[in-house]
Design an enzyme around this catalytic site. Structure first.
Site, PDB file in Angstrom:
ATOM      1  N   ARG A   1     -18.165   1.569   3.443  1.00  0.00           N
ATOM      2  CA  ARG A   1     -16.953   1.481   4.259  1.00  0.00           C
ATOM      3  C   ARG A   1     -16.341   2.865   4.504  1.00  0.00           C
ATOM      4  NH1 ARG A   1     -12.733  -2.132   1.296  1.00  0.00           N
ATOM      5  NH2 ARG A   1     -11.579  -1.692   3.199  1.00  0.00           N
ATOM      6  N   GLU A  16     -14.179   1.246  -5.232  1.00  0.00           N
ATOM      7  CA  GLU A  16     -14.291   2.280  -4.206  1.00  0.00           C
ATOM      8  C   GLU A  16     -12.927   2.708  -3.684  1.00  0.00           C
ATOM      9  OE1 GLU A  16     -13.688  -1.268  -1.725  1.00  0.00           O
ATOM     10  OE2 GLU A  16     -14.671  -0.851  -3.638  1.00  0.00           O
ATOM     11  N   ASP A  17     -11.965   1.773  -3.653  1.00  0.00           N
ATOM     12  CA  ASP A  17     -10.615   2.098  -3.196  1.00  0.00           C
ATOM     13  C   ASP A  17      -9.890   2.985  -4.208  1.00  0.00           C
ATOM     14  OD1 ASP A  17     -10.644   0.026  -5.028  1.00  0.00           O
ATOM     15  OD2 ASP A  17      -9.071  -1.137  -4.036  1.00  0.00           O
ATOM     16  N   ASP A  45      -9.900 -10.276   4.638  1.00  0.00           N
ATOM     17  CA  ASP A  45      -8.961 -11.336   4.266  1.00  0.00           C
ATOM     18  C   ASP A  45      -7.502 -10.905   4.377  1.00  0.00           C
ATOM     19  OD1 ASP A  45      -9.068  -9.509   2.225  1.00  0.00           O
ATOM     20  OD2 ASP A  45      -9.161 -10.982   0.604  1.00  0.00           O
TER      21      ASP A  45
END
Length: 203
Positions: free
Chosen positions: A7, A111-112, A25
């Site tokens: 991403r 990853e965030d 979502d």
């Protein structure tokens, strides 16, 4: 080969400086997106977004802890709904140590958090949380990982692993939250640019 970090791949088709990263979502109104973008334009070196998390030092465990509790401070803005500069995609993909990427890929998580580590390491500044409706809306038709205890434990591990690899804790705490001008002032709604944000209730 696609990984959870894909991403953040610096795709050449991305021509804008600003990137809006959204999970499938997440529901944001156009006013929420517009307001966050306006804030990001004033702070393009930061991550600007909605869901916030924090970290703290746990004396009883002698380790860092990660919390999703709503408090008056935060150090992480989740990239499930956030703006940031496209340059960080390049740094994330090509600058970070392989061990950091390996940690994320093996866990399929965090990853965030790693992106927040990277940006705070570069800027020495915290991300910026912007105002949102009273309840952050997610699409409940998708199974949520946030209620999975193993998912949360893994994120605790990631925070400690990342800080060990960096050699220090780059995350910076902040109490700042930016709201639309006049959002609580008793003036005509016609003068307010982000009327729906106030009408739907700001936490």
């Amino acid at each position: 080969f696609q990984t959870i970090s894909s991403r953040f791949f610096p795709h050449p088709l991305i021509q804008t400086d600003a990137i809006l990263n959204l999970d499938e979502d997440v529901f944001l109104s156009t006013e929420e997106v517009d307001f966050a973008f306006k804030v990001w334009q004033s702070y393009p070196e930061r991550i600007v977004g909605y869901p916030a998390r924090s970290h703290y030092w746990d004396e009883t465990k002698s380790s860092w802890s990660y919390t999703s509790k709503w408090t008056n401070q935060y150090s992480i803005v989740l990239t499930e709904a956030a703006f940031y500069h496209r340059y960080y995609n390049y740094l994330y993909t090509h600058y970070l140590r392989d061990l950091l990427h390996k940690t994320v890929d093996q866990s399929q998580n965090c990853e965030d958090i790693l992106m927040n580590f990277l940006v705070s390491h570069v800027t020495k500044l915290p991300p910026i949380k912007v105002t949102q409706r009273k309840q952050f809306k997610e699409n409940k038709t998708y199974p949520s990982l946030w209620n999975d205890p193993d998912h949360f434990i893994q994120r605790q591990v990631c925070v400690n692993t990342f800080s060990q690899i960096y050699g220090y804790m780059p995350l910076v705490r902040s109490h700042l939250r930016l709201d639309p001008v006049l959002y609580k002032d008793p003036v005509s709604n016609l003068r307010k640019r982000y009327r729906k944000l106030e009408l739907e209730g700001i936490k």
